[in-house]
Design a protein around this motif. Structure first.
Motif, PDB file in Angstrom:
ATOM      1  N   GLU B  65       0.838  -1.205   0.000  1.00  0.00           N
ATOM      2  CA  GLU B  65       0.000   0.000   0.000  1.00  0.00           C
ATOM      3  C   GLU B  65       0.875   1.258   0.000  1.00  0.00           C
ATOM      4  OE1 GLU B  65      -1.963   0.898   3.684  1.00  0.00           O
ATOM      5  OE2 GLU B  65      -3.360   2.311   2.759  1.00  0.00           O
ATOM      6  N   ALA B  73      -9.233   9.517   1.912  1.00  0.00           N
ATOM      7  CA  ALA B  73      -9.557   8.206   1.347  1.00  0.00           C
ATOM      8  C   ALA B  73      -8.755   7.110   2.052  1.00  0.00           C
ATOM      9  CB  ALA B  73      -9.267   8.199  -0.153  1.00  0.00           C
ATOM     10  N   CYS B  74      -7.493   7.423   2.396  1.00  0.00           N
ATOM     11  CA  CYS B  74      -6.662   6.436   3.106  1.00  0.00           C
ATOM     12  C   CYS B  74      -7.254   6.181   4.502  1.00  0.00           C
ATOM     13  CB  CYS B  74      -5.223   6.927   3.259  1.00  0.00           C
ATOM     14  SG  CYS B  74      -4.426   7.327   1.697  1.00  0.00           S
ATOM     15  N   SER B  76     -10.392   6.515   5.359  1.00  0.00           N
ATOM     16  CA  SER B  76     -11.629   5.736   5.213  1.00  0.00           C
ATOM     17  C   SER B  76     -11.317   4.273   4.917  1.00  0.00           C
ATOM     18  CB  SER B  76     -12.480   6.273   4.058  1.00  0.00           C
ATOM     19  OG  SER B  76     -12.654   7.634   4.199  1.00  0.00           O
ATOM     20  N   TYR B  77     -10.218   4.048   4.195  1.00  0.00           N
ATOM     21  CA  TYR B  77      -9.860   2.690   3.794  1.00  0.00           C
ATOM     22  C   TYR B  77      -9.261   1.907   4.960  1.00  0.00           C
ATOM     23  CZ  TYR B  77      -9.234  -0.486  -0.149  1.00  0.00           C
ATOM     24  OH  TYR B  77      -9.366  -1.513  -1.030  1.00  0.00           O
ATOM     25  N   GLU B  80     -11.200  -0.847   6.534  1.00  0.00           N
ATOM     26  CA  GLU B  80     -11.425  -1.910   5.544  1.00  0.00           C
ATOM     27  C   GLU B  80     -10.178  -2.776   5.399  1.00  0.00           C
ATOM     28  OE1 GLU B  80     -14.190  -2.625   4.090  1.00  0.00           O
ATOM     29  OE2 GLU B  80     -15.304  -0.896   4.877  1.00  0.00           O
ATOM     30  N   ASP B 202      -8.424  -0.598 -11.301  1.00  0.00           N
ATOM     31  CA  ASP B 202      -9.886  -0.521 -11.230  1.00  0.00           C
ATOM     32  C   ASP B 202     -10.414  -1.262 -10.019  1.00  0.00           C
ATOM     33  OD1 ASP B 202      -9.891   0.866 -13.648  1.00  0.00           O
ATOM     34  OD2 ASP B 202      -9.724  -1.007 -14.769  1.00  0.00           O
ATOM     35  N   ASP B 203      -9.548  -2.098  -9.430  1.00  0.00           N
ATOM     36  CA  ASP B 203      -9.984  -2.944  -8.313  1.00  0.00           C
ATOM     37  C   ASP B 203      -9.488  -2.419  -6.973  1.00  0.00           C
ATOM     38  OD1 ASP B 203     -11.222  -4.781 -10.024  1.00  0.00           O
ATOM     39  OD2 ASP B 203      -9.319  -5.785 -10.412  1.00  0.00           O
ATOM     40  N   TRP B 204      -9.330  -1.109  -6.852  1.00  0.00           N
ATOM     41  CA  TRP B 204      -8.721  -0.594  -5.629  1.00  0.00           C
ATOM     42  C   TRP B 204      -9.687  -0.577  -4.450  1.00  0.00           C
ATOM     43  CZ3 TRP B 204     -10.128   3.847  -2.909  1.00  0.00           C
ATOM     44  CH2 TRP B 204     -11.067   4.665  -3.539  1.00  0.00           C
ATOM     45  N   LYS B 205     -11.002  -0.698  -4.736  1.00  0.00           N
ATOM     46  CA  LYS B 205     -11.965  -0.728  -3.626  1.00  0.00           C
ATOM     47  C   LYS B 205     -11.875  -2.094  -2.939  1.00  0.00           C
ATOM     48  CE  LYS B 205     -14.910   2.872  -5.267  1.00  0.00           C
ATOM     49  NZ  LYS B 205     -16.189   3.284  -5.841  1.00  0.00           N
ATOM     50  N   PRO B 206     -12.356  -2.202  -1.681  1.00  0.00           N
ATOM     51  CA  PRO B 206     -12.128  -3.438  -0.912  1.00  0.00           C
ATOM     52  C   PRO B 206     -12.520  -4.719  -1.645  1.00  0.00           C
ATOM     53  CG  PRO B 206     -13.002  -1.746   0.512  1.00  0.00           C
ATOM     54  CD  PRO B 206     -13.006  -1.159  -0.855  1.00  0.00           C
ATOM     55  N   GLU B 207     -13.673  -4.725  -2.311  1.00  0.00           N
ATOM     56  CA  GLU B 207     -14.087  -5.971  -2.966  1.00  0.00           C
ATOM     57  C   GLU B 207     -13.157  -6.332  -4.123  1.00  0.00           C
ATOM     58  OE1 GLU B 207     -15.957  -8.322  -1.817  1.00  0.00           O
ATOM     59  OE2 GLU B 207     -16.028  -6.892  -0.165  1.00  0.00           O
TER      60      GLU B 207
END
Lengths: 149, 222
Positions: B65, B73-74, B76-77, B80, B202-207
């Protein structure tokens, strides 16, 4: 004379400007090489080099700003040498380039002082070189003008 | 002849400059075969060594990371990421890299320095957690250092050493090396994640991140 002013006389302010620009060229090459090889910088006078050079302002995309500086200083050197040997057409180009470099220097000093809050000695050396070049080109243009009168 | 002298001088300086650059950039001859194993500087700067690792240091999947402690954003992440860490447990190696985005985040650099100074006393992750958990409290503060010194006390650091290290060369070098790695990988925003060296664009969100980790685990046969 349009392309060459006085081919038998060397213009000393421009010759000095060419020599001074070599200091800037060396400084910028050093910073570029350190950047491209991923080496850290030893700061001996002020201690903010790494903070400044790892900031987002040190690169334009993946291109080190110092490499752009090296190109600019080499161009200044070439134009100054030509001007010193009487190639008058280079003088307005040189004046415009140095004006742009001086404005960039002011912007970079502002960033170091008020945004990054650290100073890099190599950047300060470059700022000093650009300032000296600005003064020299101003002197050279005034000397040239007084001769015309 | 004098007419061509400036051209000769310009070409000579150009050649000299190119030779200097070539000599400086070419691999050192006495480093021999060891150089083959070292990363290519522009494409794979190694970052600060040793890196900050959480999870299983020998896991087959590495989640790297690049983050900024003041980045919303960091922040908030962060919860997660803690969930992801606990879900995968020993199957995951998490590496943290400093990427302080000094503008627009005025305290990003000093926050990175505080985390690295804590790291020099073996408590990087404790300070990392403290900074994210209290991000809202310190982000808007004017006088930031006393707040970080208070955090240092809370996690049991030697505060005199913490203060010395905060602006020390060791801390600056680590942030610089991580910055080099970020530049070499083209990281311009935070948080940015890499799963086994592959960027989660494109896959940077948790899922999306879980999907990439699962794929990497499958590829490793775990």
């Amino acid at each position: 004379m349009s392309s060459t002013d006085s081919p038998n006389r060397i213009s000393w302010p421009y010759l000095i400007a060419a020599l001074v620009s070599l200091i800037g060229l060396g400084d910028a090459i050093y910073l570029s090489v350190q950047d491209l090889t991923g080496q850290t910088l030893r700061c001996t006078i002020v201690s903010g080099c790494n903070e400044v050079l790892s900031s987002p302002y040190a690169h334009i995309g993946a291109f080190p700003l110092a490499a752009l500086g090296a190109i600019a200083y080499f161009t200044v050197f070439s134009l100054s040498i030509l001007a010193a040997f009487g190639y008058g057409f280079t003088k307005p180009l040189l004046a415009m380039l140095i004006a742009a470099m001086f404005l960039t220097t002011l912007w970079l000093l502002y960033l170091q002082a008020f945004v990054i809050h650290h100073f890099c000695q190599y950047c300060l050396l470059s700022a000093a070189v650009t300032t000296i070049l600005t003064v020299l080109v101003l002197i050279a243009s005034r000397v040239g003008r007084s001769r015309v009168i | 002849m004098k007419r061509f002298l400036p051209i000769v001088i310009i070409v000579a300086v150009l050649v000299a400059a190119l030779i200097v650059v070539w000599l400086a950039l070419r691999p050192s001859s006495n480093s021999g075969s060891a150089n083959k194993a070292s990363p290519t500087p522009l494409t794979d700067a190694p970052g600060a060594e040793p890196p900050h690792i959480r999870g299983n240091a020998n896991a087959s999947v590495t989640l790297e990371e690049f983050a900024d402690f003041q980045c919303g954003a960091c922040g908030s992440y962060y919860p997660e990421l803690k969930k992801i860490e606990s879900e995968y447990g020993d199957r995951l190696r998490v590496v943290f890299r400093e990427r302080p985005l000094i503008p627009p985040h005025e305290h990003a650099l000093i926050a990175a320095q505080a985390a690295e100074a804590a790291g020099l006393q073996g408590k990087f992750w404790e300070m990392h957690d403290k900074l994210y958990e209290n991000q809202a409290a310190w982000s808007e503060a004017k006088d930031i250092v006393p707040i970080f010194v208070d955090y240092a006390k809370q996690i049991g650091l030697d505060t005199d050493r913490f203060m010395r290290d905060l602006n020390g060369e060791g801390v600056a070098q680590r942030i610089f090396q991580d910055g080099k790695r970020a530049h070499s990988l083209g990281v311009n925003s935070t948080p940015t994640f890499f799963v086994n060296g592959k960027e989660a664009k494109d896959d940077w969100k948790p899922e999306g991140l879980r999907k990439m980790i699962n794929e990497a685990l499958s590829a490793a046969g775990k």
